[in-house]
Design an enzyme around this catalytic site. Structure first.
Site, PDB file in Angstrom:
ATOM      1  N   SER A   2       0.952  -1.201  -0.183  1.00 50.96           N
ATOM      2  CA  SER A   2       0.110   0.032   0.131  1.00 50.96           C
ATOM      3  C   SER A   2       0.838   1.270  -0.038  1.00 50.96           C
ATOM      4  O   SER A   2       1.576   1.433   0.934  1.00 50.96           O
ATOM      5  CB  SER A   2      -0.814   0.010   1.415  1.00 50.96           C
ATOM      6  OG  SER A   2      -1.332   1.314   1.506  1.00 50.96           O
ATOM      7  N   ASP A  33      -6.529   0.201  -8.857  1.00 52.00           N
ATOM      8  CA  ASP A  33      -7.707   0.901  -9.091  1.00 52.00           C
ATOM      9  C   ASP A  33      -8.318   0.518 -10.426  1.00 52.00           C
ATOM     10  O   ASP A  33      -9.390   0.913 -10.760  1.00 52.00           O
ATOM     11  CB  ASP A  33      -7.297   2.339  -9.075  1.00 52.00           C
ATOM     12  CG  ASP A  33      -7.045   2.828  -7.538  1.00 52.00           C
ATOM     13  OD1 ASP A  33      -7.321   2.075  -6.549  1.00 52.00           O
ATOM     14  OD2 ASP A  33      -6.189   3.772  -7.691  1.00 52.00           O
TER      15      ASP A  33
HETATM   16  C1  S3P Z   1      -2.824   5.777  -3.706  1.00 52.04           C
HETATM   17  C2  S3P Z   1      -2.687   4.203  -3.276  1.00 52.04           C
HETATM   18  C3  S3P Z   1      -3.875   2.855  -3.543  1.00 52.04           C
HETATM   19  C4  S3P Z   1      -4.787   3.478  -4.638  1.00 52.04           C
HETATM   20  C5  S3P Z   1      -5.341   4.742  -4.264  1.00 52.04           C
HETATM   21  C6  S3P Z   1      -4.381   5.660  -4.244  1.00 52.04           C
HETATM   22  C7  S3P Z   1      -2.064   6.521  -3.454  1.00 52.04           C
HETATM   23  O1  S3P Z   1      -4.027   2.676  -2.600  1.00 52.04           O
HETATM   24  O2  S3P Z   1      -5.856   2.578  -4.712  1.00 52.04           O
HETATM   25  O3  S3P Z   1      -6.328   5.147  -5.273  1.00 52.04           O
HETATM   26  O4  S3P Z   1      -2.179   7.454  -3.989  1.00 52.04           O
HETATM   27  O5  S3P Z   1      -1.214   6.354  -2.668  1.00 52.04           O
HETATM   28  P1  S3P Z   1      -3.206   1.745  -1.520  1.00 52.04           P
HETATM   29  O6  S3P Z   1      -1.832   1.946  -1.745  1.00 52.04           O
HETATM   30  O7  S3P Z   1      -3.488   1.656  -0.100  1.00 52.04           O
HETATM   31  O8  S3P Z   1      -3.447   0.277  -2.247  1.00 52.04           O
END
Ligand code: S3P
Length: 465
Positions: A191, A344
Site C-alpha cells: 500500500s 484501481d
Molecule cells: C493511492 C494508493 C492506492 C490506490 C489509491 C491511491 C495513493 O491505495 O488504491 O487510489 O495515491 O497512494 P493503496 O496503496 O492503499 O493500495
C-alpha cells in the site's frame, strides 16, 4: 484573476459529496464508434502529494495540471487549515505558499476529507510528524475504511490516538509528535498510502526512517521527496519489493510540479474504445510509470490494440500518447503480483473481461475489499445484475466473457459511493445490448469531474433515466 478559493463548479460539488446529497442516476446507451483525442485529468495520487509538498516547503510551489476533483480539493482545504496559502490561478494552475516542515498550524476545525482515503491517510502522516492535534473525518464511505493500518506505524513513531470510531475508523483524533521516532517499518500489505504516511511523518524525524514493502507500490511520494530536495534511497528488496530509506529533517526547496495525466482515469476511455466497435481514440499524456501500467500489460495480453506513441519524460515521469482501437479480446489469468500496479483498475478490467472470449481470472484481490466500496463485491454484483457470469473464489474474481456480447439491462447497478464502480459500468453500457443504468453518478466528481462531457465528445451516449 487570482482567487484563493477552489473552482466554482467543484466548490458546489464539494458539499454534496459527503454522501448526504441526492443520488443522481445515469444510463449509458449503446454508442456509435468512439473517435477523437483527449488528455485525462491530472493524476490524483500526484495531485494530493504535490499540494502536501507545497505545504511542507517554505516558499512558492507551482503546480500545473492539478486534478480539480473533489478528493484533491479536500486536500487543498486541509493544507490551508494547516497553515498554507493555497491559490488557484487558472484551471489546473495552482500555487502553494507553505508553512514549512516543523511549522504547521493546529487546525481549528475537523479536517473533512469527503470520500478521499488517500488525502486522509497521507495527511495523518503529515500531522503525525508535528506536535499538533487534528480530527480526520469524511463521508459514509470513508468512515467504513480501515485506518488502523496507518495508526499502527504512526503510534510506533510517537503519535497518540485520542479518539477513534469502532475498529480504528474515522472520525479519528490524533495528537502528532514534534519529535517523531525514526523507525524501520515493514508494510503488512502492499500500500502506497501506508508507505507514504510513514515517510511523511518520517520527514520530521531526527534520523533515518526505513520502509520495507514486500511488493512495490506506486512511488510518487519517493520521487517528489527527492525532487523537493530530500535525501531518499530506494532499492530492490526480495523478489518484488523495495526498501526505502529517508533521512529526516531535510531542507525542502520549492519546485514547479507538472502533473501528468492520470492513467487510472484514462483507463475508462481506453477500455470503452476497445469495446465499442469501430472506435479509434488517442489518449494523450498518460503517465507510464511502471508501477501504474499493470492494466496496459493485461489488456495487451488480452489482444488489445494499444499503440504507445510519442513516449517522453515529463514532470519527472514517463508519459506517452496511447492510440486505442476496437479489439477482440480474449480471457487471461492476471497474476496476484501485478495487483499493486493496477489496484484501481480491476473494476474496468472486469468490464473488459465481460466482453472477452473465455474466462479471465484476476488473482489476489483482497485489497479491493477496502477501497471506496467493497469493490470485489460491488463489481461481482454489478456483473451479475447485467447478465455477466462471474464468481469469487477466495480473493480471486473470475469473469466468463461473452465474446463481444454482454446483455446489460437489469436494475441500476449499485455504486456504493464509489466513483470507479460508477464509471466502469457506464463504460459497459456503451457496448452492451441493453443500456446500463447506475444508481448515482455524483461521486465521479471525486476523481474525474469532466468524465461525462469528455466521453460524450468521443461519441458516448448517456441519458437520465
Ligand atoms: C493511492 C494508493 C492506492 C490506490 C489509491 C491511491 C495513493 O491505495 O488504491 O487510489 O495515491 O497512494 P493503496 O496503496 O492503499 O493500495
Amino acid at each position: 484573476m487570482a482567487t484563493s478559493s477552489n473552482p466554482p463548479g467543484a466548490q458546489a460539488a464539494h458539499g454534496d459529496h459527503a454522501g448526504h446529497g441526492d443520488p443522481s442516476p445515469l444510463v449509458a446507451m449503446k454508442s456509435r464508434a468512439l473517435t477523437g483525442r483527449f488528455r485525462p485529468p491530472g493524476d490524483k495520487s500526484i495531485s494530493h502529494r504535490a499540494l502536501i509538498m507545497g505545504l511542507l516547503t517554505v516558499g512558492e510551489t507551482k503546480i500545473e495540471g492539478l486534478l480539480e476533483g473533489d478528493d484533491v480539493l479536500r486536500t487543498a482545504d486541509a493544507c490551508r487549515a494547516l497553515g498554507a496559502k493555497v491559490t488557484r490561478l487558472a484551471p489546473g494552475s495552482w500555487r502553494v505558499h507553505g508553512a514549512g516542515l516543523g511549522s504547521l498550524l493546529e487546525p481549528v476545525a475537523p479536517l473533512d476529507f469527503g470520500n478521499a482515503g488517500t488525502g486522509t491517510r497521507l495527511m495523518m502522516g503529515v500531522v503525525g510528524g508535528h506536535g499538533i492535534t487534528a480530527t480526520f473525518d469524511g463521508d459514509a464511505s470513508l468512515r467504513k475504511r480501515p485506518m488502523r493500518r496507518i495508526l499502527d506505524p504512526l503510534v510506533l513513531m510517537g503519535v497518540q490516538v485520542l479518539e477513534q470510531a469502532e475498529g480504528g475508523r474515522c472520525p479519528i483524533r490524533l495528537r502528532g509528535s514534534a519529535e517523531p521516532a525514526p523507525i524501520e517499518y515493514r508494510t503488512p500489505v502492499a500500500s502506497a498510502q501506508i508507505k507514504s504516511a510513514v515517510l511523511l511523518a518520517g520527514l520530521n524525524a531526527p534520523g533515518q526512517t526505513t520502509v520495507i514493502e514486500a511488493e512495490a507500490s506506486r512511488d510518487h511520494t519517493e520521487k517528489l521527496f527527492a525532487f523537493f530536495g530530500a535525501s531518499i534511497q530506494s532499492e530492490p528488496h526480495g523478489t518484488h519489493g523495495r526498501k526505502i530509506v529517508l533521512q529526516g529533517r531535510p531542507d525542502l526547496k520549492p519546485r514547479d510540479v507538472l502533473v501528468p495525466a492520470d492513467p487510472s482515469s484514462g483507463a475508462f476511455a481506453l477500455v470503452a474504445a476497445l469495446l465499442v466497435p469501430g472506435s479509434d481514440v488517442l489518449i494523450e499524456g498518460t503517465m507510464m510509470n511502471p508501477l501504474r501500467t499493470g492494466l496496459l500489460t493485461t489488456l495487451q495480453e488480452m489482444g488489445a490494440s494499444i499503440e504507445v506513441q510519442n513516449a517522453r519524460f515529463e514532470g519527472g515521469e514517463d508519459v506517452a500518447d496511447l492510440r486505442v482501437r476496437f479489439s477482440k479480446l480474449k480471457g487471461v489469468d492476471v497474476p496476484a503480483e501485478r495487483a499493486p500496479s493496477m489496484i484501481d483498475e480491476y473494476p474496468i478490467l472486469a468490464v473488459a473481461a465481460a466482453f472477452a472470449e473465455g474466462e479471465t481470472r484476476m488473482r489476489g484481490l483482497a485489497e479491493l475489499r477496502v477501497k471506496e466500496s467493497d469493490r470485489l463485491a460491488a463489481v461481482a454484483d454489478g456483473l451479475t445484475e447485467t447478465g455477466v457470469v462471474n464468481r469469487i473464489e477466495g480473493d480471486d474474481l473470475i469473469v466468463t466473457g461473452g465474446n463481444g456480447m454482454v446483455a446489460g439491462g437489469g436494475g441500476p447497478v449499485a455504486t456504493h459511493l464509489d466513483h470507479r464502480i460508477a464509471m466502469s459500468f457506464l463504460v459497459m453500457g456503451l457496448a452492451s445490448q441493453h443500456p446500463v443504468a447506475i444508481d448515482d453518478e455524483s461521486m465521479i466528481a471525486t476523481s474525474f469531474p469532466s468524465f461525462r462531457p469528455v466521453m460524450e465528445q468521443l461519441g458516448a451516449e448517456f441519458k437520465a433515466p
